[in-house]
Design a protein around this motif. Sequence first.
Motif: not given
Length: 92
Positions: A2-3, A5-11, A55, A58, A87
């Motif tokens: 999950e961490k 995925r969140n990093r990829n979404e922020k980027k 990224g 938050n 991505e």
Amino acid sequence: MEKIRNRNEKKALGYRIVELRKKIINPKTGKPISQEELGLRTGHAKKTIGELERGNSNPTYETLLLISKELNVTINEFFNFDMNKYEKLSKK
């Protein structure tokens, strides 16, 4: 997992901000607005805009609304992007 995925979404969101920012042309210079100018328009420091674009932070909902307004897009358009495209960029 999950961490990551969140990093990829922020980027991905960061790449989206860069993409939209580069479409806004400063009438005085004829060039896309800078991180500093976007920061001034939204009441945030250049460093904050840079952190968002990389990224590394938050952002609050309010910050995202301010940025989308200054980038001349609705919040829906702001988040309407191809996650796979960004991505791939983040893996380069």
